[in-house]
Design an enzyme around this catalytic site. Structure first.
Site, PDB file in Angstrom:
ATOM      1  N   SER A  20      37.564 -20.104 -10.666  1.00  0.00           N
ATOM      2  CA  SER A  20      38.188 -21.420 -10.497  1.00  0.00           C
ATOM      3  C   SER A  20      38.754 -21.887 -11.825  1.00  0.00           C
ATOM      4  O   SER A  20      38.014 -21.991 -12.811  1.00  0.00           O
ATOM      5  CB  SER A  20      37.150 -22.426 -10.003  1.00  0.00           C
ATOM      6  OG  SER A  20      37.601 -23.736 -10.277  1.00  0.00           O
ATOM      7  N   MET A  49      42.707 -32.020  -6.995  1.00  0.00           N
ATOM      8  CA  MET A  49      41.926 -33.249  -6.752  1.00  0.00           C
ATOM      9  C   MET A  49      42.825 -34.465  -6.926  1.00  0.00           C
ATOM     10  O   MET A  49      43.638 -34.507  -7.852  1.00  0.00           O
ATOM     11  CB  MET A  49      40.771 -33.331  -7.751  1.00  0.00           C
ATOM     12  CG  MET A  49      39.873 -32.105  -7.742  1.00  0.00           C
ATOM     13  SD  MET A  49      38.458 -32.353  -8.821  1.00  0.00           S
ATOM     14  CE  MET A  49      37.685 -30.737  -8.724  1.00  0.00           C
ATOM     15  N   MET A  80      41.321 -30.934  -2.458  1.00  0.00           N
ATOM     16  CA  MET A  80      40.320 -32.008  -2.349  1.00  0.00           C
ATOM     17  C   MET A  80      41.092 -33.324  -2.414  1.00  0.00           C
ATOM     18  O   MET A  80      41.033 -34.067  -3.399  1.00  0.00           O
ATOM     19  CB  MET A  80      39.301 -31.878  -3.485  1.00  0.00           C
ATOM     20  CG  MET A  80      38.322 -30.737  -3.244  1.00  0.00           C
ATOM     21  SD  MET A  80      37.452 -30.239  -4.749  1.00  0.00           S
ATOM     22  CE  MET A  80      38.658 -29.111  -5.422  1.00  0.00           C
ATOM     23  N   ASP A 187      31.546 -22.244  -2.840  1.00  0.00           N
ATOM     24  CA  ASP A 187      32.179 -22.826  -4.024  1.00  0.00           C
ATOM     25  C   ASP A 187      31.229 -23.823  -4.677  1.00  0.00           C
ATOM     26  O   ASP A 187      30.869 -24.829  -4.067  1.00  0.00           O
ATOM     27  CB  ASP A 187      33.471 -23.527  -3.565  1.00  0.00           C
ATOM     28  CG  ASP A 187      34.293 -24.079  -4.711  1.00  0.00           C
ATOM     29  OD1 ASP A 187      33.926 -23.873  -5.873  1.00  0.00           O
ATOM     30  OD2 ASP A 187      35.315 -24.722  -4.417  1.00  0.00           O
TER      31      ASP A 187
HETATM   32  C1  DX5 Z   1      34.275 -28.312  -7.397  1.00  0.00           C
HETATM   33  C2  DX5 Z   1      35.289 -27.191  -7.287  1.00  0.00           C
HETATM   34  C3  DX5 Z   1      34.792 -25.867  -7.701  1.00  0.00           C
HETATM   35  C4  DX5 Z   1      34.289 -25.783  -9.110  1.00  0.00           C
HETATM   36  C5  DX5 Z   1      33.345 -24.632  -9.225  1.00  0.00           C
HETATM   37  O1  DX5 Z   1      34.803 -29.443  -6.804  1.00  0.00           O
HETATM   38  O2  DX5 Z   1      35.764 -27.077  -5.964  1.00  0.00           O
HETATM   39  O3  DX5 Z   1      35.780 -24.873  -7.485  1.00  0.00           O
HETATM   40  O4  DX5 Z   1      35.284 -25.695 -10.040  1.00  0.00           O
HETATM   41  O5  DX5 Z   1      32.866 -24.649 -10.520  1.00  0.00           O
HETATM   42  P1  DX5 Z   1      31.466 -24.028 -10.940  1.00  0.00           P
HETATM   43  O6  DX5 Z   1      31.487 -22.591 -10.571  1.00  0.00           O
HETATM   44  O7  DX5 Z   1      31.449 -24.256 -12.420  1.00  0.00           O
HETATM   45  O8  DX5 Z   1      30.413 -24.797 -10.210  1.00  0.00           O
HETATM   46 ZN    ZN Z   2      37.050 -25.351  -5.351  1.00  0.00          ZN
END
Ligand code: DX5
Ligand code: ZN
Length: 231
Positions: A20, A49, A80, A187
Site C-alpha cells: 500500500s 481517502m 474510502m 487490508d
Molecule cells: C487503511 C488502508 C490500508 C493501510 C494498510 O485505511 O486501507 O491499505 O495503508 O497499512 P498497514 O499495512 O501499515 O496497516
Molecule cells: Zn487499503
C-alpha cells in the site's frame, strides 16, 4: 484502459502481496513504487481517502493517472470515499485494474459494482471491521474481489484486529461455494505473524503498507511475508 488480461493470473491460489503506497514516501512516490516493483510484488494497492468516509485525505485520480506512467504493476484502487459512484469513471480512466468501494459507502452497491465492470475494471467491495460479510450475500455474482478490513480504515500502521479471522474464514468458505473466481483480500496490520493467520483463514491477497514500504529492504520484506503466508 489498463488491460484486465494483465491480472488474470491473480485468480489462482497463490498469495498475492499488494504493497500500500500509504506508507511510501509521498515526496518520492515514483521511486518508491519502482523500489517495490523491483523487489517483486504483484499488485500495487492505492488508498484513496476523502476526509469524510474516513478521517484522512490522500490522493485523487490525477495522481493515479500520473503513476500509471511509471510502473507496469496493476493498480488495486481502494476507494474510502462517500458517494463512490461519482468517481468510478475517473479512476477507471486513470488506469485502475481493480476498483473497490466500501459497502458502507455505496447506497446502491449492486449498481456501483456493475458500473465498475462496465468500465472494463474488476469490481471489489470492502467491509469495515464491524460490517458482516453476509451483507454481500446477494451480490456474489457481481464481485471480482472482496476486501475485508483488518483495521478501521483511515491510517497505515495500525494493529491487526484478530477478531476478523473468523470473518475471513467464513467469507472464504462462502466464496468457494458461490463465486470461486472471486479474490479475497485483507487490508491492515499485516506483518509476518498476521500474514500467516490471514492466509490460513483463506485470504488470497494481503495488502501491506508499513511491512513493505516502511522497510529499508523491500525484497526481504516481501520474501518474509510470502514465506509466512505459505507456512
Ligand atoms: C487503511 C488502508 C490500508 C493501510 C494498510 O485505511 O486501507 O491499505 O495503508 O497499512 P498497514 O499495512 O501499515 O496497516
Ligand atoms: Zn487499503
Amino acid at each position: 484502459m489498463w488491460a484486465c488480461s494483465s491480472v488474470k493470473y491473480m485468480s489462482g491460489k497463490a498469495i498475492i502481496l499488494a504493497p500500500s503506497i500509504l506508507s511510501a514516501d509521498f515526496a518520492r512516490l515514483g521511486e518508491e513504487i519502482a523500489r517495490v516493483e523491483a523487489a517483486g510484488c504483484e499488485l500495487l494497492h492505492i488508498d484513496v481517502m476523502d476526509g469524510h468516509f474516513v478521517p484522512n485525505l490522500t490522493i485523487g485520480a490525477d495522481v493515479v493517472k500520473a503513476l500509471r506512467g511509471v510502473t507496469a504493476l496493476p493498480f488495486d484502487v481502494h476507494l474510502m470515499v462517500e458517494k463512490p459512484e461519482e468517481y468510478i469513471e475517473r479512476f477507471a480512466a486513470a488506469g485502475a485494474a481493480y476498483i473497490t468501494v466500501h459497502a458502507e459507502a455505496a447506497r446502491h452497491l449492486h449498481r456501483v459494482l456493475a458500473q465498475i465492470r462496465a468500465c472494463g475494471v474488476k469490481a471489489g467491495a470492502a467491509l469495515n471491521p464491524a460490517t458482516p460479510w453476509e451483507n454481500l450475500r446477494y451480490v456474489a455474482e457481481n464481485l471480482d474481489l472482496v476486501l475485508i478490513m483488518t483495521v478501521n480504515p483511515g491510517f497505515g500502521g495500525q494493529e491487526f484486529i484478530s477478531a476478523m479471522l473468523p470473518k475471513i474464514a467464513a467469507c472464504a468458505e462462502w466464496l468457494r461455494a458461490e463465486n470461486p473466481g472471486c479474490l479475497l483480500e485483507t487490508d491492515g496490520g499485516i506483518n509476518t505473524r498476521t500474514a500467516r493467520a490471514a492466509a490460513a483463514a483463506g485470504a488470497n491477497i494481503l495488502v501491506a503498507g508499513a511491512a513493505v514500504f516502511g522497510q529499508a529492504d523491500a525484497a526481504a520484506a516481501l520474501r518474509d511475508l510470502r514465506r509466512a503466508a505459505r507456512a
